[in-house]
Design a protein around this motif. Sequence first.
Motif, short mmCIF file in Angstrom:
data_model
loop_
_atom_site.label_atom_id
_atom_site.label_comp_id
_atom_site.label_asym_id
_atom_site.label_seq_id
_atom_site.Cartn_x
_atom_site.Cartn_y
_atom_site.Cartn_z
N SER A 62 -9.49 -11.47 20.36
CA SER A 62 -9.42 -9.98 20.72
C SER A 62 -11.04 -9.51 20.77
CB SER A 62 -8.51 -9.11 20.17
OG SER A 62 -9.02 -8.87 18.53
N LYS A 63 -11.19 -8.50 21.48
CA LYS A 63 -12.35 -7.95 21.41
C LYS A 63 -13.01 -7.59 19.97
CE LYS A 63 -12.17 -6.53 26.52
NZ LYS A 63 -11.28 -7.24 26.74
N GLU A 64 -11.97 -6.98 19.45
CA GLU A 64 -12.21 -6.54 18.03
C GLU A 64 -12.72 -7.47 17.04
OE1 GLU A 64 -9.42 -5.88 19.85
OE2 GLU A 64 -9.81 -3.53 20.25
N ILE A 65 -11.90 -8.50 17.22
CA ILE A 65 -12.32 -9.77 16.24
C ILE A 65 -13.81 -10.28 16.80
CG2 ILE A 65 -11.91 -12.10 15.87
CD1 ILE A 65 -8.91 -11.72 16.03
N ILE A 66 -14.04 -10.22 18.01
CA ILE A 66 -15.45 -10.70 18.40
C ILE A 66 -16.42 -9.93 17.97
CG2 ILE A 66 -16.73 -11.31 20.54
CD1 ILE A 66 -14.41 -12.03 21.81
N VAL A 67 -16.30 -8.63 18.23
CA VAL A 67 -17.20 -7.60 17.96
C VAL A 67 -17.41 -7.56 16.24
CG1 VAL A 67 -17.66 -5.11 17.53
CG2 VAL A 67 -16.95 -5.88 19.73
N LYS A 68 -16.46 -7.63 15.35
CA LYS A 68 -16.54 -7.62 14.21
C LYS A 68 -17.28 -8.93 13.57
CE LYS A 68 -13.84 -7.37 9.62
NZ LYS A 68 -12.71 -7.38 9.12
N GLN A 69 -17.13 -10.21 14.31
CA GLN A 69 -17.86 -11.24 13.81
C GLN A 69 -19.11 -11.36 14.20
OE1 GLN A 69 -16.25 -13.63 11.85
NE2 GLN A 69 -18.54 -14.76 11.80
N LEU A 70 -19.46 -10.87 15.34
CA LEU A 70 -20.85 -10.60 15.87
C LEU A 70 -21.67 -9.82 15.01
CD1 LEU A 70 -20.38 -10.69 19.75
CD2 LEU A 70 -21.13 -12.60 18.27
N LYS A 71 -21.11 -8.42 14.69
CA LYS A 71 -21.88 -7.57 13.74
C LYS A 71 -22.10 -8.11 12.22
CE LYS A 71 -20.16 -3.22 15.87
NZ LYS A 71 -19.53 -2.19 15.79
N ASN A 72 -21.31 -8.93 11.99
CA ASN A 72 -21.42 -9.49 10.56
C ASN A 72 -22.42 -10.49 10.71
OD1 ASN A 72 -19.20 -8.43 9.25
ND2 ASN A 72 -17.59 -9.74 9.74
N GLU A 73 -22.72 -11.20 11.76
CA GLU A 73 -24.05 -12.00 12.09
C GLU A 73 -25.13 -11.33 12.19
OE1 GLU A 73 -22.47 -15.00 14.67
OE2 GLU A 73 -20.66 -15.52 13.65
N ASN A 74 -25.27 -10.14 12.13
CA ASN A 74 -26.60 -9.29 12.27
C ASN A 74 -26.88 -8.82 13.73
OD1 ASN A 74 -26.90 -8.72 9.76
ND2 ASN A 74 -27.77 -10.69 9.30
N ILE A 75 -25.77 -9.29 14.65
CA ILE A 75 -26.13 -8.84 16.12
C ILE A 75 -25.87 -7.42 16.41
CG2 ILE A 75 -25.20 -9.33 18.56
CD1 ILE A 75 -24.52 -12.02 17.83
N PRO A 76 -26.83 -6.64 17.13
CA PRO A 76 -26.69 -5.19 16.99
C PRO A 76 -25.44 -4.78 17.69
CG PRO A 76 -28.88 -6.01 17.72
CD PRO A 76 -28.09 -7.32 17.80
N ASP A 77 -25.01 -3.46 17.33
CA ASP A 77 -23.73 -3.15 17.58
C ASP A 77 -23.39 -2.98 19.26
OD1 ASP A 77 -23.50 -2.72 15.25
OD2 ASP A 77 -23.12 -0.54 15.19
N ASP A 78 -24.39 -2.28 20.00
CA ASP A 78 -24.44 -2.45 21.50
C ASP A 78 -23.92 -3.97 22.09
OD1 ASP A 78 -24.50 0.40 21.40
OD2 ASP A 78 -26.22 0.61 22.72
N ALA A 79 -25.16 -4.82 21.66
CA ALA A 79 -25.03 -6.13 22.07
C ALA A 79 -23.69 -6.70 21.94
CB ALA A 79 -26.06 -6.98 21.54
N ALA A 80 -23.09 -6.58 20.56
CA ALA A 80 -21.83 -7.07 20.15
C ALA A 80 -20.81 -6.30 21.02
CB ALA A 80 -21.42 -6.64 18.54
N ASN A 81 -20.81 -5.24 21.27
CA ASN A 81 -19.57 -4.80 22.21
C ASN A 81 -19.76 -5.11 23.71
OD1 ASN A 81 -18.72 -2.91 20.34
ND2 ASN A 81 -20.33 -1.15 20.63
N ILE A 82 -20.63 -5.36 24.29
CA ILE A 82 -20.94 -5.81 25.52
C ILE A 82 -20.49 -7.35 25.55
CG2 ILE A 82 -22.84 -6.40 27.30
CD1 ILE A 82 -24.46 -3.98 26.19
N LEU A 83 -20.95 -8.03 24.50
CA LEU A 83 -20.32 -9.55 24.50
C LEU A 83 -19.01 -9.76 24.49
CD1 LEU A 83 -23.27 -10.72 22.09
CD2 LEU A 83 -23.11 -11.65 24.54
N SER A 84 -18.57 -8.66 23.81
CA SER A 84 -17.02 -8.94 23.81
C SER A 84 -16.30 -8.51 25.28
CB SER A 84 -16.18 -7.94 22.76
OG SER A 84 -16.47 -6.41 23.21
#
Length: 213
Positions: A62-84
Amino acid sequence: GKVKIYIIENIEYSTKEAMNTLLKMLEEPEEGIYALFTAQNINRVLPTILSRCQIIDIKPDSKEIIVKQLKNENIPDDAANILSFLTVDINEARELYDERFEFMQVQVINFIEDLYFKRNNLIINTQTNLLKKYKERNDIKLFLNMLVLAMKDVFHVKHQQKILYSKNIDLFKTIDVSVENLIKQIELVLETIYVIESNANVALLMDSLMYRL
């Protein structure tokens, strides 16, 4: 029984004319008739169509799982949201996040600024900055898909909905464009993404897109 069901696969590859016809059908639904649409990339589907559908996400992550994991890896919020919204799982998202992605993220905002505030600079800046560094088909497809998300953010800001490019919300709020024209512009970008799948000349295709926008 008397129920009728029709299925359209890969709706994101429909032509603009087909999308408009489909929209008319969705605006006047008939009892006992159900439509199922499939899409590999929901970002290519017009928001006016999505708003009239019940969306069922059956992607592996899910997008939520992808965003949460990317943020945990210190990827910026906007980038994580777009990547999801651009990928289907965490591994694909990790692979996509690189120097090229960060460059495209900046170029998308520059494109939006030029499109709505400095139109005379749009073509020359895109040719000088984007197309000079990235010319390959996959590179431009990434840019255009990210551009669609930004343009949808402009649409969402008008309706006070959550956006992906959150750091640019003040910019999006100042954009004075009607919903009708915005939808037409999104259609043009989606159409360009569709045409890029063929062996079209990427540079000429981008020039054509910018003139039509």
